[in-house]
Design a protein around this motif. Sequence first.
Motif, mmCIF file in Angstrom:
data_model
loop_
_atom_site.group_PDB
_atom_site.id
_atom_site.type_symbol
_atom_site.label_atom_id
_atom_site.label_comp_id
_atom_site.label_asym_id
_atom_site.label_seq_id
_atom_site.Cartn_x
_atom_site.Cartn_y
_atom_site.Cartn_z
ATOM 1 N N TRP A 18 -9.438 13.114 -7.219
ATOM 2 C CA TRP A 18 -8.679 13.143 -6.545
ATOM 3 C C TRP A 18 -7.548 13.458 -8.143
ATOM 4 C CZ3 TRP A 18 -6.204 8.941 -10.219
ATOM 5 C CH2 TRP A 18 -4.955 8.389 -9.130
ATOM 6 N N ALA A 24 1.006 -1.262 0.454
ATOM 7 C CA ALA A 24 -0.520 -0.083 0.011
ATOM 8 C C ALA A 24 0.596 0.759 0.120
ATOM 9 C CB ALA A 24 -1.231 0.165 1.655
ATOM 10 N N ARG A 25 2.253 1.153 0.717
ATOM 11 C CA ARG A 25 2.573 2.494 0.967
ATOM 12 C C ARG A 25 3.152 3.123 -0.699
ATOM 13 N NH1 ARG A 25 8.401 2.746 4.049
ATOM 14 N NH2 ARG A 25 9.303 5.263 3.073
ATOM 15 N N HIS A 48 1.237 4.301 -2.706
ATOM 16 C CA HIS A 48 0.821 6.128 -1.983
ATOM 17 C C HIS A 48 2.138 6.991 -2.533
ATOM 18 C CE1 HIS A 48 -2.509 4.919 0.366
ATOM 19 N NE2 HIS A 48 -2.101 4.522 1.445
ATOM 20 N N GLU A 49 3.579 6.052 -1.992
ATOM 21 C CA GLU A 49 4.643 6.828 -2.885
ATOM 22 C C GLU A 49 4.667 6.975 -4.555
ATOM 23 O OE1 GLU A 49 6.971 7.960 -1.385
ATOM 24 O OE2 GLU A 49 5.514 7.366 0.295
ATOM 25 N N GLU A 64 7.271 1.448 -9.102
ATOM 26 C CA GLU A 64 6.237 0.757 -8.665
ATOM 27 C C GLU A 64 6.167 -0.413 -8.587
ATOM 28 O OE1 GLU A 64 2.002 -0.790 -8.945
ATOM 29 O OE2 GLU A 64 3.454 0.555 -10.368
ATOM 30 N N ALA A 97 1.744 7.995 -6.126
ATOM 31 C CA ALA A 97 0.353 9.038 -6.211
ATOM 32 C C ALA A 97 0.579 9.641 -6.303
ATOM 33 C CB ALA A 97 -0.862 8.428 -5.095
ATOM 34 N N ALA A 98 1.777 10.240 -5.400
ATOM 35 C CA ALA A 98 2.105 11.100 -5.049
ATOM 36 C C ALA A 98 3.955 11.613 -5.759
ATOM 37 C CB ALA A 98 3.685 11.500 -2.862
#
Length: 369
Positions: A300, A48-49, A52-53, A64, A55-56
Amino acid sequence: MTRPETDALWEAVIGGDEDAATDIVMAMLDDGKDPEDLLMDVIAPLQARVGHEWAAARITVAQEHSATAVDERVIGAVANHPAVRRRRAAVRRPGRVAVTCIDGEWHALPARLVAEVLRLRGWRVDYLGAQVPIPHLISHLHRTGPDVVALSSSIAVRLPAAHATITACQATGTPVLVGGGAFGPDGRYAALLGADAWAPDARAAADRLAAGPLPRPSSTHRIGDDLPHLADQAYTHVTRNAPRLIRHVLGGLRSRCPEMARHTGEQQDRTAEAVSHLVEFFGAALYLDDPELFTGFTTWTITILAARDVPTQSLMPALDLLAEQVADYPRAVALLSRARAAVRERLPDDDPHRGRDEEAEGPGPANPA
């Protein structure tokens, strides 16, 4: 897991170091770490991290993909650890389950976690992996006769395919348990699409199946019976004409947003990608008749574009251009209107469309930045 172990595992995964990542989790199992806890409380949050990384915009798409591949191989190593294999051999087999992703769904790691947790609970698991076409899945069900199908999907644009898959599986007499981000954080789309059960994660899926068998589907039905709103043909219009809609929006943006001519090649590519996804999610929201799905995606998108240093000035004109092409479909027009209102309130302060009600002002090209 200690903070140094967590940091070391993250560095190994994000750096693509499969050997180091495997050594860390193998040492944890050697020290007595419960394998299900390792999968669900260590590896799942780590993956999950990774999302998130991305997406940021702190990691690239290539990083990824590499990190996900390492995680998948680490899960395989966990599954083959001697202690894990001994545990599986000692557990009573409650039945057989086919674990698969729907056609078009490439995010297979959540399904792999479900497969391994169910194996730990004793189930005989047929793990079919990513992107399984419906005819091949149905052939497998007829050949093997599992007690249940566990169907995974991560992205909402795949839900029309998920609906067809659920219906096809149930037509064989096989109940369907669904999970994954596509079905919403509360599983709101699972019942809408006729699934027999929903679970938010692999552990919950195993618990649900342990509570008792899912009822066998009693009858077959047509997909249209579940979603009568599809009779208005709005979804069909958008999906059949998606390439033309994308071209119309991109072509219109060049004239309505002349500042795009100053964008870098990467910024223009990101804008084109955003428009393509916009049309995909528009279609999915029409299929489900859920405006929140589309408004959630559009807001989003503001965050995603900003993280990639892509100006957001083209988002409102893109919605306007899309609305021009669906004027004959009231449900589609209403959905876009709600999305435009939500986007206006979330645009950056320097965006000329923030807080401005274009519908009240009447049609016309957007002001350039």
